[in-house]
Design a protein around this motif. Structure first.
Motif, PDB file in Angstrom:
ATOM      1  N   THR A  98       0.857  -1.185   0.000  1.00 51.11           N
ATOM      2  CA  THR A  98       0.000   0.000   0.000  1.00 51.11           C
ATOM      3  C   THR A  98       0.894   1.236   0.000  1.00 51.11           C
ATOM      4  O   THR A  98       2.082   1.156   0.338  1.00 51.11           O
ATOM      5  CB  THR A  98      -0.906   0.033   1.251  1.00 51.11           C
ATOM      6  OG1 THR A  98      -0.077   0.026   2.411  1.00 51.11           O
ATOM      7  CG2 THR A  98      -1.860  -1.147   1.293  1.00 51.11           C
ATOM      8  N   PRO A  99       0.360   2.394  -0.366  1.00 54.01           N
ATOM      9  CA  PRO A  99       1.171   3.613  -0.352  1.00 54.01           C
ATOM     10  C   PRO A  99       1.718   3.924   1.043  1.00 54.01           C
ATOM     11  O   PRO A  99       1.139   3.540   2.060  1.00 54.01           O
ATOM     12  CB  PRO A  99       0.193   4.692  -0.802  1.00 54.01           C
ATOM     13  CG  PRO A  99      -0.818   3.957  -1.624  1.00 54.01           C
ATOM     14  CD  PRO A  99      -0.963   2.621  -0.946  1.00 54.01           C
ATOM     15  N   PHE A 100       2.843   4.617   1.065  1.00 57.20           N
ATOM     16  CA  PHE A 100       3.521   5.079   2.279  1.00 57.20           C
ATOM     17  C   PHE A 100       4.014   3.946   3.171  1.00 57.20           C
ATOM     18  O   PHE A 100       4.058   4.065   4.375  1.00 57.20           O
ATOM     19  CB  PHE A 100       2.640   6.061   3.067  1.00 57.20           C
ATOM     20  CG  PHE A 100       2.271   7.270   2.262  1.00 57.20           C
ATOM     21  CD1 PHE A 100       3.212   8.255   1.994  1.00 57.20           C
ATOM     22  CD2 PHE A 100       1.000   7.400   1.744  1.00 57.20           C
ATOM     23  CE1 PHE A 100       2.879   9.362   1.226  1.00 57.20           C
ATOM     24  CE2 PHE A 100       0.657   8.503   0.977  1.00 57.20           C
ATOM     25  CZ  PHE A 100       1.609   9.488   0.725  1.00 57.20           C
ATOM     26  N   THR A 101       4.375   2.824   2.546  1.00 57.92           N
ATOM     27  CA  THR A 101       4.970   1.715   3.292  1.00 57.92           C
ATOM     28  C   THR A 101       6.442   1.540   2.911  1.00 57.92           C
ATOM     29  O   THR A 101       6.986   0.453   3.021  1.00 57.92           O
ATOM     30  CB  THR A 101       4.184   0.403   3.053  1.00 57.92           C
ATOM     31  OG1 THR A 101       4.084   0.160   1.646  1.00 57.92           O
ATOM     32  CG2 THR A 101       2.804   0.464   3.669  1.00 57.92           C
ATOM     33  N   GLY A 102       7.071   2.629   2.459  1.00 57.95           N
ATOM     34  CA  GLY A 102       8.468   2.589   2.046  1.00 57.95           C
ATOM     35  C   GLY A 102       8.616   2.482   0.540  1.00 57.95           C
ATOM     36  O   GLY A 102       9.657   2.071   0.038  1.00 57.95           O
ATOM     37  N   ASN A 103       7.594   2.865  -0.183  1.00 57.35           N
ATOM     38  CA  ASN A 103       7.537   2.714  -1.638  1.00 57.35           C
ATOM     39  C   ASN A 103       8.562   3.577  -2.364  1.00 57.35           C
ATOM     40  O   ASN A 103       8.989   4.611  -1.878  1.00 57.35           O
ATOM     41  CB  ASN A 103       6.147   3.098  -2.156  1.00 57.35           C
ATOM     42  CG  ASN A 103       5.043   2.462  -1.380  1.00 57.35           C
ATOM     43  OD1 ASN A 103       4.886   2.732  -0.201  1.00 57.35           O
ATOM     44  ND2 ASN A 103       4.270   1.628  -2.023  1.00 57.35           N
ATOM     45  N   PHE A 104       8.895   3.169  -3.566  1.00 51.85           N
ATOM     46  CA  PHE A 104       9.661   3.964  -4.510  1.00 51.85           C
ATOM     47  C   PHE A 104       8.633   4.722  -5.341  1.00 51.85           C
ATOM     48  O   PHE A 104       7.645   4.153  -5.780  1.00 51.85           O
ATOM     49  CB  PHE A 104      10.516   3.035  -5.393  1.00 51.85           C
ATOM     50  CG  PHE A 104      11.411   3.760  -6.348  1.00 51.85           C
ATOM     51  CD1 PHE A 104      12.584   4.350  -5.895  1.00 51.85           C
ATOM     52  CD2 PHE A 104      11.084   3.849  -7.691  1.00 51.85           C
ATOM     53  CE1 PHE A 104      13.410   5.023  -6.769  1.00 51.85           C
ATOM     54  CE2 PHE A 104      11.910   4.511  -8.574  1.00 51.85           C
ATOM     55  CZ  PHE A 104      13.088   5.100  -8.116  1.00 51.85           C
ATOM     56  N   THR A 105       8.851   6.020  -5.540  1.00 46.42           N
ATOM     57  CA  THR A 105       7.895   6.838  -6.279  1.00 46.42           C
ATOM     58  C   THR A 105       8.479   7.230  -7.626  1.00 46.42           C
ATOM     59  O   THR A 105       9.644   7.615  -7.716  1.00 46.42           O
ATOM     60  CB  THR A 105       7.534   8.107  -5.476  1.00 46.42           C
ATOM     61  OG1 THR A 105       6.992   7.717  -4.220  1.00 46.42           O
ATOM     62  CG2 THR A 105       6.518   8.964  -6.214  1.00 46.42           C
ATOM     63  N   VAL A 106       7.669   7.135  -8.659  1.00 50.90           N
ATOM     64  CA  VAL A 106       8.065   7.553 -10.001  1.00 50.90           C
ATOM     65  C   VAL A 106       7.073   8.595 -10.515  1.00 50.90           C
ATOM     66  O   VAL A 106       5.940   8.677 -10.046  1.00 50.90           O
ATOM     67  CB  VAL A 106       8.124   6.356 -10.986  1.00 50.90           C
ATOM     68  CG1 VAL A 106       9.178   5.352 -10.564  1.00 50.90           C
ATOM     69  CG2 VAL A 106       6.772   5.684 -11.119  1.00 50.90           C
ATOM     70  N   PHE A 107       7.525   9.394 -11.452  1.00 50.11           N
ATOM     71  CA  PHE A 107       6.671  10.339 -12.158  1.00 50.11           C
ATOM     72  C   PHE A 107       6.630   9.835 -13.597  1.00 50.11           C
ATOM     73  O   PHE A 107       7.514  10.147 -14.405  1.00 50.11           O
ATOM     74  CB  PHE A 107       7.243  11.762 -12.076  1.00 50.11           C
ATOM     75  CG  PHE A 107       7.159  12.354 -10.701  1.00 50.11           C
ATOM     76  CD1 PHE A 107       6.151  13.238 -10.382  1.00 50.11           C
ATOM     77  CD2 PHE A 107       8.074  12.004  -9.722  1.00 50.11           C
ATOM     78  CE1 PHE A 107       6.061  13.777  -9.103  1.00 50.11           C
ATOM     79  CE2 PHE A 107       7.998  12.539  -8.448  1.00 50.11           C
ATOM     80  CZ  PHE A 107       6.986  13.430  -8.142  1.00 50.11           C
ATOM     81  N   GLU A 108       5.632   9.022 -13.883  1.00 49.91           N
ATOM     82  CA  GLU A 108       5.578   8.320 -15.162  1.00 49.91           C
ATOM     83  C   GLU A 108       5.665   9.276 -16.350  1.00 49.91           C
ATOM     84  O   GLU A 108       4.969  10.277 -16.399  1.00 49.91           O
ATOM     85  CB  GLU A 108       4.293   7.509 -15.257  1.00 49.91           C
ATOM     86  CG  GLU A 108       4.290   6.319 -14.328  1.00 49.91           C
ATOM     87  CD  GLU A 108       3.050   5.478 -14.469  1.00 49.91           C
ATOM     88  OE1 GLU A 108       3.204   4.271 -14.725  1.00 49.91           O
ATOM     89  OE2 GLU A 108       1.944   6.026 -14.326  1.00 49.91           O
ATOM     90  N   GLY A 109       6.557   8.938 -17.274  1.00 52.61           N
ATOM     91  CA  GLY A 109       6.716   9.713 -18.502  1.00 52.61           C
ATOM     92  C   GLY A 109       7.621  10.917 -18.365  1.00 52.61           C
ATOM     93  O   GLY A 109       7.981  11.533 -19.360  1.00 52.61           O
ATOM     94  N   SER A 110       8.013  11.265 -17.130  1.00 54.88           N
ATOM     95  CA  SER A 110       8.830  12.467 -16.947  1.00 54.88           C
ATOM     96  C   SER A 110      10.205  12.328 -17.603  1.00 54.88           C
ATOM     97  O   SER A 110      10.777  13.322 -18.054  1.00 54.88           O
ATOM     98  CB  SER A 110       8.986  12.805 -15.465  1.00 54.88           C
ATOM     99  OG  SER A 110       9.668  11.775 -14.783  1.00 54.88           O
ATOM    100  N   HIS A 111      10.727  11.114 -17.674  1.00 51.99           N
ATOM    101  CA  HIS A 111      12.034  10.936 -18.304  1.00 51.99           C
ATOM    102  C   HIS A 111      11.997  11.335 -19.775  1.00 51.99           C
ATOM    103  O   HIS A 111      12.949  11.897 -20.297  1.00 51.99           O
ATOM    104  CB  HIS A 111      12.525   9.495 -18.132  1.00 51.99           C
ATOM    105  CG  HIS A 111      11.651   8.471 -18.764  1.00 51.99           C
ATOM    106  ND1 HIS A 111      10.395   8.178 -18.287  1.00 51.99           N
ATOM    107  CD2 HIS A 111      11.843   7.681 -19.836  1.00 51.99           C
ATOM    108  CE1 HIS A 111       9.846   7.249 -19.050  1.00 51.99           C
ATOM    109  NE2 HIS A 111      10.700   6.930 -19.988  1.00 51.99           N
ATOM    110  N   MET A 112      10.879  11.111 -20.418  1.00 52.02           N
ATOM    111  CA  MET A 112      10.759  11.479 -21.832  1.00 52.02           C
ATOM    112  C   MET A 112      10.592  12.992 -21.993  1.00 52.02           C
ATOM    113  O   MET A 112      11.249  13.615 -22.827  1.00 52.02           O
ATOM    114  CB  MET A 112       9.584  10.736 -22.474  1.00 52.02           C
ATOM    115  CG  MET A 112       9.726   9.228 -22.458  1.00 52.02           C
ATOM    116  SD  MET A 112      11.166   8.649 -23.380  1.00 52.02           S
ATOM    117  CE  MET A 112      10.588   8.888 -25.037  1.00 52.02           C
TER     118      MET A 112
END
Length: 108
Positions: free
Chosen positions: A60-74
């Motif tokens: 579930t969220p906020f359990t030590g997750n890695f966060t991404v901003f999808e598509g931002s690399h492009m």
């Protein structure tokens, strides 16, 4: 994955630990809280690949997750090419939205 002979052997590594947030302290994900991996002294460090291994489940969220901003690399890559280094770095220093943050749900 990258193709034989297309990269230099790694010379360093990194371990990053992410801890769960207490339920009462779970922050709202900031839409402008992002960074570009490998950007140092205003120059891309040209690393080729980021790999993450889940050692504990983050179901579930906020359990030590890695966060991404999808598509931002492009979109950020295109901005860097279109604007050039100096203009891009000025823009990079200003908080702005580059996409919706998504916390990855994982299993080891």
């Amino acid at each position: 994955l990258l193709g034989e002979g297309t990269f230099d052997p790694p010379s360093a590594g990194q371990i990053a630990l992410r801890y769960p947030a207490p339920k009462e302290a779970q922050p709202k994900l900031a839409l402008t809280h992002w960074h570009i991996d490998g950007l140092s002294d205003g120059c891309p460090n040209f690393f080729s690949l980021l790999v993450g291994f889940a050692l504990s489940p983050t179901p579930t969220p906020f359990t030590g997750n890695f966060t991404v901003f999808e598509g931002s690399h492009m979109s950020l890559s295109k901005e860097y090419r279109d604007l050039g280094k100096e203009a891009f770095l000025k823009l990079y220093q200003k908080p702005r939205k580059v996409g919706e943050p998504k916390q990855l749900l994982t299993k080891p």
